[in-house]
Motif scaffolding. Structure first.
Motif, PDB file in Angstrom:
ATOM      1  N   ILE A 107       6.377   4.354   0.296  1.00  0.00           N
ATOM      2  CA  ILE A 107       6.822   5.622  -0.284  1.00  0.00           C
ATOM      3  C   ILE A 107       7.549   5.302  -1.590  1.00  0.00           C
ATOM      4  O   ILE A 107       8.594   4.664  -1.580  1.00  0.00           O
ATOM      5  CB  ILE A 107       7.740   6.386   0.687  1.00  0.00           C
ATOM      6  CG1 ILE A 107       7.021   6.631   2.018  1.00  0.00           C
ATOM      7  CG2 ILE A 107       8.202   7.707   0.072  1.00  0.00           C
ATOM      8  CD1 ILE A 107       7.923   7.138   3.124  1.00  0.00           C
ATOM      9  N   LYS A 108       6.976   5.751  -2.706  1.00  0.00           N
ATOM     10  CA  LYS A 108       7.471   5.273  -4.001  1.00  0.00           C
ATOM     11  C   LYS A 108       7.916   6.374  -4.952  1.00  0.00           C
ATOM     12  O   LYS A 108       8.520   6.098  -5.984  1.00  0.00           O
ATOM     13  CB  LYS A 108       6.368   4.442  -4.680  1.00  0.00           C
ATOM     14  CG  LYS A 108       5.903   3.258  -3.833  1.00  0.00           C
ATOM     15  CD  LYS A 108       4.709   2.559  -4.445  1.00  0.00           C
ATOM     16  CE  LYS A 108       4.212   1.436  -3.542  1.00  0.00           C
ATOM     17  NZ  LYS A 108       3.023   0.755  -4.051  1.00  0.00           N
ATOM     18  N   THR A 109       7.575   7.624  -4.631  1.00  0.00           N
ATOM     19  CA  THR A 109       7.853   8.735  -5.548  1.00  0.00           C
ATOM     20  C   THR A 109       8.474   9.904  -4.790  1.00  0.00           C
ATOM     21  O   THR A 109       8.322  10.017  -3.571  1.00  0.00           O
ATOM     22  CB  THR A 109       6.559   9.233  -6.215  1.00  0.00           C
ATOM     23  OG1 THR A 109       5.709   9.809  -5.200  1.00  0.00           O
ATOM     24  CG2 THR A 109       5.822   8.111  -6.938  1.00  0.00           C
ATOM     25  N   PRO A 110       9.151  10.813  -5.518  1.00  0.00           N
ATOM     26  CA  PRO A 110       9.693  12.007  -4.864  1.00  0.00           C
ATOM     27  C   PRO A 110       8.608  12.824  -4.154  1.00  0.00           C
ATOM     28  O   PRO A 110       8.841  13.352  -3.068  1.00  0.00           O
ATOM     29  CB  PRO A 110      10.326  12.779  -6.020  1.00  0.00           C
ATOM     30  CG  PRO A 110      10.701  11.724  -7.013  1.00  0.00           C
ATOM     31  CD  PRO A 110       9.609  10.704  -6.923  1.00  0.00           C
ATOM     32  N   GLN A 111       7.430  12.931  -4.773  1.00  0.00           N
ATOM     33  CA  GLN A 111       6.350  13.703  -4.153  1.00  0.00           C
ATOM     34  C   GLN A 111       5.879  13.046  -2.861  1.00  0.00           C
ATOM     35  O   GLN A 111       5.635  13.727  -1.851  1.00  0.00           O
ATOM     36  CB  GLN A 111       5.167  13.855  -5.117  1.00  0.00           C
ATOM     37  CG  GLN A 111       4.059  14.759  -4.584  1.00  0.00           C
ATOM     38  CD  GLN A 111       4.531  16.180  -4.328  1.00  0.00           C
ATOM     39  OE1 GLN A 111       5.063  16.841  -5.217  1.00  0.00           O
ATOM     40  NE2 GLN A 111       4.355  16.677  -3.095  1.00  0.00           N
ATOM     41  N   ALA A 112       5.753  11.726  -2.870  1.00  0.00           N
ATOM     42  CA  ALA A 112       5.348  11.011  -1.658  1.00  0.00           C
ATOM     43  C   ALA A 112       6.396  11.183  -0.563  1.00  0.00           C
ATOM     44  O   ALA A 112       6.057  11.370   0.612  1.00  0.00           O
ATOM     45  CB  ALA A 112       5.137   9.532  -1.965  1.00  0.00           C
ATOM     46  N   ALA A 113       7.676  11.132  -0.947  1.00  0.00           N
ATOM     47  CA  ALA A 113       8.752  11.327   0.029  1.00  0.00           C
ATOM     48  C   ALA A 113       8.684  12.730   0.625  1.00  0.00           C
ATOM     49  O   ALA A 113       8.848  12.918   1.837  1.00  0.00           O
ATOM     50  CB  ALA A 113      10.110  11.096  -0.633  1.00  0.00           C
ATOM     51  N   GLU A 114       8.416  13.729  -0.217  1.00  0.00           N
ATOM     52  CA  GLU A 114       8.294  15.111   0.263  1.00  0.00           C
ATOM     53  C   GLU A 114       7.111  15.244   1.221  1.00  0.00           C
ATOM     54  O   GLU A 114       7.220  15.883   2.281  1.00  0.00           O
ATOM     55  CB  GLU A 114       8.114  16.064  -0.925  1.00  0.00           C
ATOM     56  CG  GLU A 114       7.988  17.522  -0.513  1.00  0.00           C
ATOM     57  CD  GLU A 114       7.870  18.465  -1.705  1.00  0.00           C
ATOM     58  OE1 GLU A 114       7.551  19.647  -1.471  1.00  0.00           O
ATOM     59  OE2 GLU A 114       8.093  18.032  -2.854  1.00  0.00           O
ATOM     60  N   ASN A 115       5.979  14.631   0.863  1.00  0.00           N
ATOM     61  CA  ASN A 115       4.786  14.719   1.709  1.00  0.00           C
ATOM     62  C   ASN A 115       5.034  14.101   3.083  1.00  0.00           C
ATOM     63  O   ASN A 115       4.649  14.662   4.111  1.00  0.00           O
ATOM     64  CB  ASN A 115       3.606  14.019   1.036  1.00  0.00           C
ATOM     65  CG  ASN A 115       3.154  14.721  -0.230  1.00  0.00           C
ATOM     66  OD1 ASN A 115       3.510  15.872  -0.476  1.00  0.00           O
ATOM     67  ND2 ASN A 115       2.374  14.037  -1.046  1.00  0.00           N
ATOM     68  N   ALA A 172       0.827  -1.205   0.000  1.00  0.00           N
ATOM     69  CA  ALA A 172       0.000   0.000   0.000  1.00  0.00           C
ATOM     70  C   ALA A 172       0.864   1.259   0.000  1.00  0.00           C
ATOM     71  O   ALA A 172       2.033   1.235   0.358  1.00  0.00           O
ATOM     72  CB  ALA A 172      -0.922  -0.006   1.216  1.00  0.00           C
ATOM     73  N   GLU A 173       0.244   2.358  -0.398  1.00  0.00           N
ATOM     74  CA  GLU A 173       0.963   3.625  -0.459  1.00  0.00           C
ATOM     75  C   GLU A 173       0.726   4.439   0.813  1.00  0.00           C
ATOM     76  O   GLU A 173      -0.402   4.542   1.290  1.00  0.00           O
ATOM     77  CB  GLU A 173       0.498   4.418  -1.683  1.00  0.00           C
ATOM     78  CG  GLU A 173       1.458   5.519  -2.056  1.00  0.00           C
ATOM     79  CD  GLU A 173       1.392   5.871  -3.537  1.00  0.00           C
ATOM     80  OE1 GLU A 173       1.452   7.066  -3.832  1.00  0.00           O
ATOM     81  OE2 GLU A 173       1.273   4.950  -4.366  1.00  0.00           O
ATOM     82  N   ALA A 174       1.782   5.020   1.343  1.00  0.00           N
ATOM     83  CA  ALA A 174       1.676   5.811   2.565  1.00  0.00           C
ATOM     84  C   ALA A 174       0.978   7.136   2.283  1.00  0.00           C
ATOM     85  O   ALA A 174       1.244   7.779   1.268  1.00  0.00           O
ATOM     86  CB  ALA A 174       3.071   6.076   3.130  1.00  0.00           C
ATOM     87  N   GLN A 175       0.094   7.534   3.172  1.00  0.00           N
ATOM     88  CA  GLN A 175      -0.617   8.799   3.045  1.00  0.00           C
ATOM     89  C   GLN A 175      -0.237   9.700   4.223  1.00  0.00           C
ATOM     90  O   GLN A 175      -0.451   9.347   5.384  1.00  0.00           O
ATOM     91  CB  GLN A 175      -2.132   8.564   3.037  1.00  0.00           C
ATOM     92  CG  GLN A 175      -2.618   7.653   1.916  1.00  0.00           C
ATOM     93  CD  GLN A 175      -2.383   8.234   0.528  1.00  0.00           C
ATOM     94  OE1 GLN A 175      -2.403   9.453   0.352  1.00  0.00           O
ATOM     95  NE2 GLN A 175      -2.159   7.375  -0.453  1.00  0.00           N
ATOM     96  N   ALA A 176       0.285  10.883   3.902  1.00  0.00           N
ATOM     97  CA  ALA A 176       0.765  11.781   4.955  1.00  0.00           C
ATOM     98  C   ALA A 176      -0.340  12.135   5.948  1.00  0.00           C
ATOM     99  O   ALA A 176      -0.098  12.240   7.151  1.00  0.00           O
ATOM    100  CB  ALA A 176       1.349  13.049   4.330  1.00  0.00           C
ATOM    101  N   GLY A 177      -1.553  12.296   5.450  1.00  0.00           N
ATOM    102  CA  GLY A 177      -2.659  12.648   6.331  1.00  0.00           C
ATOM    103  C   GLY A 177      -2.944  11.587   7.375  1.00  0.00           C
ATOM    104  O   GLY A 177      -3.325  11.902   8.516  1.00  0.00           O
ATOM    105  N   ASP A 178      -2.769  10.324   6.993  1.00  0.00           N
ATOM    106  CA  ASP A 178      -2.978   9.220   7.937  1.00  0.00           C
ATOM    107  C   ASP A 178      -1.801   9.084   8.893  1.00  0.00           C
ATOM    108  O   ASP A 178      -1.967   8.708  10.061  1.00  0.00           O
ATOM    109  CB  ASP A 178      -3.155   7.897   7.177  1.00  0.00           C
ATOM    110  CG  ASP A 178      -4.381   7.894   6.286  1.00  0.00           C
ATOM    111  OD1 ASP A 178      -5.334   8.637   6.604  1.00  0.00           O
ATOM    112  OD2 ASP A 178      -4.383   7.169   5.269  1.00  0.00           O
ATOM    113  N   VAL A 179      -0.612   9.372   8.391  1.00  0.00           N
ATOM    114  CA  VAL A 179       0.612   9.141   9.155  1.00  0.00           C
ATOM    115  C   VAL A 179       0.856  10.244  10.182  1.00  0.00           C
ATOM    116  O   VAL A 179       1.370   9.987  11.272  1.00  0.00           O
ATOM    117  CB  VAL A 179       1.817   9.014   8.190  1.00  0.00           C
ATOM    118  CG1 VAL A 179       3.132   8.940   8.948  1.00  0.00           C
ATOM    119  CG2 VAL A 179       1.650   7.781   7.300  1.00  0.00           C
TER     120      VAL A 179
END
Length: 263
Positions: free
Chosen positions: A214-222, A186-193
């Motif tokens: 965490i799979k993308t630069p944007q996800a890492a930034e979030n 699953a993909e990590a969601q900053a709002g949940d974390v």
């Protein structure tokens, strides 16, 4: 001060979050794997997580499992993984290296022998996913005594009753697993974390780093925007598994590091 503590102090002074990259030692073979590891700091990696291949990696998804199989088939061992650290330290004495894996290979080598060898090789921390806090006497406490940080995983199912036990002998940083289940799913969601990170930070002064999903630069930034840093493993290992060049793998790593450092 350990290399991990020094790294976080430096990042705080620079107003940056930590980018942690996981790779499997010996994947796809010893030489290419070592070339990737040596290139990680220049690609912006703050802390290296070095996977130790194991025959029964119960916490890992298909991507990491396949990496472990490739490494084992290429002849990678715990000793050769320590050799990675020795080779790396010839040119880099500041980037922390955390070994991540399972207890069995360490138990087979002997805890005392392993810790002596790990310190000599320049290993800074351990993440051993199948040793709960109830087993701290096995490895955690001896590792701390030897000067190696023992980094614990907290998960979405680590409730307020369990959390103090998890944090009890942890050092270096806390690794928050952002999704339930195995790596690379699953993909990590900053709002949940975010509320979970805040809950952990209320109980410890240690940095809280978020990994899994965490799979993308944007996800890492979030994720970095709500934690002290981000870990990426499966997305990097997937590139290695597809046979991409060292240069292409490291370019992808740099994009993730840049995203995290913007967080």
């Amino acid at each position: 001060m350990s290399r991990i503590d020094a790294k976080f102090a430096q990042l705080r002074a620079d107003g940056k979050k930590a980018f942690v990259a996981y790779v499997m030692a010996g994947d796809p073979d010893y030489d290419k794997g070592l070339e990737i590891v040596k290139g990680l700091p220049d690609a912006g990696v703050d802390i290296i997580e070095l996977g130790v291949p194991f025959t029964d990696p119960m916490a890992d998804g298909a991507t990491i499992q396949l990496a472990g199989q490739r490494a084992l088939e290429a002849g990678q061992t715990l000793e050769k993984t320590l050799q990675y650290a020795r080779e790396f330290r010839k040119n880099d004495d500041t980037t922390p290296i955390v070994m991540m894996g399972y207890y069995n290979p360490i138990y087979s080598r002997g805890v005392d022998v392993f810790l002596k060898d790990a310190v000599a090789a320049g290993i800074d921390g351990l993440i051993i996913v199948d040793l709960p806090p109830e087993e701290d006497e096995e490895l955690c406490i001896p590792a701390q005594a030897a000067g190696i940080n023992f980094i614990r995983l907290a998960t979405p199912t680590t409730d307020d009753k369990r959390l103090p036990k998890v944090l009890q002998n942890t050092s270096g940083f806390v690794y928050y697993v952002s999704v339930t289940g195995i790596t690379g799913t699953a993909e990590a969601q900053a709002g949940d974390v975010a509320p979970e990170v805040a809950r952990i930070k209320a109980k410890t002064d240690l940095p809280v780093i978020v990994g899994f999903g965490i799979k993308t630069p944007q996800a890492a930034e979030n994720i970095a925007s709500i934690a002290d840093g981000a870990v990426v493993g499966s997305a990097i290992v997937d590139k290695i598994g597809k046979g991409e060049s060292v240069a292409d793998v490291l370019a992808f790593v740099k994009s993730l590091a840049d995203g995290t450092h913007r967080g």
